[in-house]
Design a protein around this motif. Structure first.
Motif, PDB file in Angstrom:
ATOM      1  N   GLU A  21     -34.101 -50.879-122.160  1.00 59.30           N
ATOM      2  CA  GLU A  21     -33.007 -51.871-122.219  1.00 59.30           C
ATOM      3  C   GLU A  21     -32.910 -52.660-120.800  1.00 59.30           C
ATOM      4  OE1 GLU A  21     -28.690 -51.809-124.484  1.00 59.30           O
ATOM      5  OE2 GLU A  21     -28.815 -50.270-122.728  1.00 59.30           O
ATOM      6  N   ARG A  22     -33.605 -51.983-119.722  1.00 61.45           N
ATOM      7  CA  ARG A  22     -33.600 -52.866-118.656  1.00 61.45           C
ATOM      8  C   ARG A  22     -35.020 -53.780-118.687  1.00 61.45           C
ATOM      9  NH1 ARG A  22     -31.675 -48.216-114.284  1.00 61.45           N
ATOM     10  NH2 ARG A  22     -29.272 -48.224-114.891  1.00 61.45           N
TER      11      ARG A  22
ATOM     12  N   ALA B 162     -24.291 -59.940-128.813  1.00 60.40           N
ATOM     13  CA  ALA B 162     -24.766 -59.892-127.124  1.00 60.40           C
ATOM     14  C   ALA B 162     -23.742 -59.119-126.597  1.00 60.40           C
ATOM     15  CB  ALA B 162     -24.798 -61.289-126.757  1.00 60.40           C
ATOM     16  N   ARG B 163     -22.254 -59.145-126.968  1.00 55.28           N
ATOM     17  CA  ARG B 163     -21.351 -58.548-126.193  1.00 55.28           C
ATOM     18  C   ARG B 163     -21.346 -57.135-126.509  1.00 55.28           C
ATOM     19  NH1 ARG B 163     -18.437 -63.179-128.014  1.00 55.28           N
ATOM     20  NH2 ARG B 163     -17.572 -62.166-130.012  1.00 55.28           N
ATOM     21  N   SER B 164     -21.801 -56.888-127.542  1.00 51.37           N
ATOM     22  CA  SER B 164     -21.985 -55.128-127.896  1.00 51.37           C
ATOM     23  C   SER B 164     -23.303 -54.730-127.600  1.00 51.37           C
ATOM     24  CB  SER B 164     -21.758 -54.964-129.449  1.00 51.37           C
ATOM     25  OG  SER B 164     -22.729 -55.342-130.397  1.00 51.37           O
ATOM     26  N   ARG B 165     -24.092 -55.523-127.005  1.00 50.46           N
ATOM     27  CA  ARG B 165     -25.340 -55.019-126.393  1.00 50.46           C
ATOM     28  C   ARG B 165     -26.378 -54.639-127.647  1.00 50.46           C
ATOM     29  NH1 ARG B 165     -23.998 -50.758-123.754  1.00 50.46           N
ATOM     30  NH2 ARG B 165     -26.149 -50.053-123.036  1.00 50.46           N
ATOM     31  N   GLY B 166     -26.088 -55.291-128.753  1.00 49.01           N
ATOM     32  CA  GLY B 166     -26.921 -54.827-129.930  1.00 49.01           C
ATOM     33  C   GLY B 166     -26.290 -54.080-130.792  1.00 49.01           C
ATOM     34  N   ARG B 167     -25.304 -53.601-130.497  1.00 47.96           N
ATOM     35  CA  ARG B 167     -24.673 -52.156-131.449  1.00 47.96           C
ATOM     36  C   ARG B 167     -23.852 -52.827-132.230  1.00 47.96           C
ATOM     37  NH1 ARG B 167     -27.358 -51.137-126.385  1.00 47.96           N
ATOM     38  NH2 ARG B 167     -27.590 -49.143-126.208  1.00 47.96           N
TER      39      ARG B 167
ATOM     40  N   LEU C 101     -30.492 -47.540-128.600  1.00 45.20           N
ATOM     41  CA  LEU C 101     -30.732 -49.065-128.548  1.00 45.20           C
ATOM     42  C   LEU C 101     -29.839 -49.459-129.682  1.00 45.20           C
ATOM     43  CD1 LEU C 101     -34.529 -49.456-127.776  1.00 45.20           C
ATOM     44  CD2 LEU C 101     -32.507 -49.376-125.963  1.00 45.20           C
TER      45      LEU C 101
END
Length: 304
Positions: free
Chosen positions: A43-44, A268-273, A199
């Motif tokens: 993720e980084r 994007a706000r949920s980091r893809g979740r 992820l």
């Protein structure tokens, strides 16, 4: 007439396979821990590098090859270092397993490994190529996960997390593609799948970040959107078309997102979740997840 030897050998093989699965179960917690740390590196922006030789290397390469299609992972960030591999061929040079220098050179060619994770696989845990590659990767700053099938294997001590799969003697002596290979494949499958979950690429047991590159996967993507959103086939098809085949976006579109831009922003706000993005969307629309239970996809032509 040749006597049938199958019952004795097949029975011994099945017994060894049962031991193999038990060995994986014994290190389940370590596999989960490794998956969490690997997911953080990915993720980084780090890479996932598979390292091995012979049968173990082929098992590792198979797992690596599945990641782009299953979880939509960027294949440019997945590397396979396989002893004796000639280009795209898997006709391996067995002698290459002993070439420690070749492994060091292959690792060095990848440049800075400070953000990367390396998964090194060796049945004996002492294969010169794999051992040298793991050592070089760790010196270069990589997070190293090692999988070996022999207690006290040197490879395990060279890793940040070592997974011992003590499968014991093979039914066919020396053929580590059997029980050892089964255990390796099981452990690697769990590891990479748990990374996919961490992820956000798995939702309700479904591959919501798959790459629909063929007709089978396009049908699967359609079914996933219908299943999660509870919409008719034509609605799911329209959402997938608008989203360019991106399943997560299509789910949000068919669940009430204004447009693709809105869906992309929510992801994007949920980091893809997807679960988080869906929950927020449904709350904004005055619905809760409990109000919209997962429904099986409708059959082709079935009306709402």
């Amino acid at each position: 007439m040749i006597a049938d030897p199958a019952p004795a050998l097949s029975g011994a093989m099945l017994a060894s396979y049962r031991r193999a699965i038990a060995c994986v179960a014994a290190v389940e917690g370590d596999i989960r821990a490794a998956a969490t740390r690997l997911a953080v590196r990915w993720e980084r922006g780090g890479r996932c590098i598979y390292l091995g030789a012979g049968a173990a290397g082929l098992v590792a390469a198979e797992d690596a090859a599945e990641l782009p299609g299953t979880f939509g992972l960027d294949r440019r960030r997945i590397a396979i270092i396989l002893a004796g591999r000639d280009g795209a061929s898997f006709d391996l040079d067995a002698a290459a397993e002993d070439d420690a220098q070749a492994a060091e050179q292959a690792v060095a060619a990848l440049g800075d490994l400070g953000s990367d994770a390396v998964i090194a696989v060796s049945a004996s845990g002492s294969t010169p190529f794999t051992l040298a590659g793991a050592k070089a990767a760790r010196r270069a700053g990589a997070f190293v996960i090692a999988i070996a099938n022999r207690p006290n294997a040197p490879l395990l001590t060279e890793a940040d997390i070592g997974l011992l799969l003590d499968t014991g003697d093979e039914a066919l002596q020396g053929s580590t593609r059997l029980a050892a290979g089964v255990a390796q494949k099981c452990a690697l499958g769990m590891l990479s799948t748990l990374v996919g979950l961490a992820l956000g690429h798995i939702h309700a047991g479904l591959m919501v970040n798959l790459r629909a590159d063929n007709d089978k996967l396009q049908r699967r993507a359609l079914g996933i959107v219908m299943s999660i959103s509870g919409v008719a086939e034509n609605t799911a098809q329209a959402a997938l078309a608008a989203a360019g085949g991106e399943v997560k976006q299509a789910v949000l579109l068919s669940s009430g997102a204004r447009d693709c831009g809105d869906a992309v922003s929510r992801l994007a706000r949920s980091r893809g979740r997807l679960a988080e993005a869906l929950d927020t969307l449904r709350k904004e629309l005055g619905r809760s997840a409990a109000d919209e239970p997962r429904r099986p996809p409708r059959k082709r032509g079935e009306k709402r």
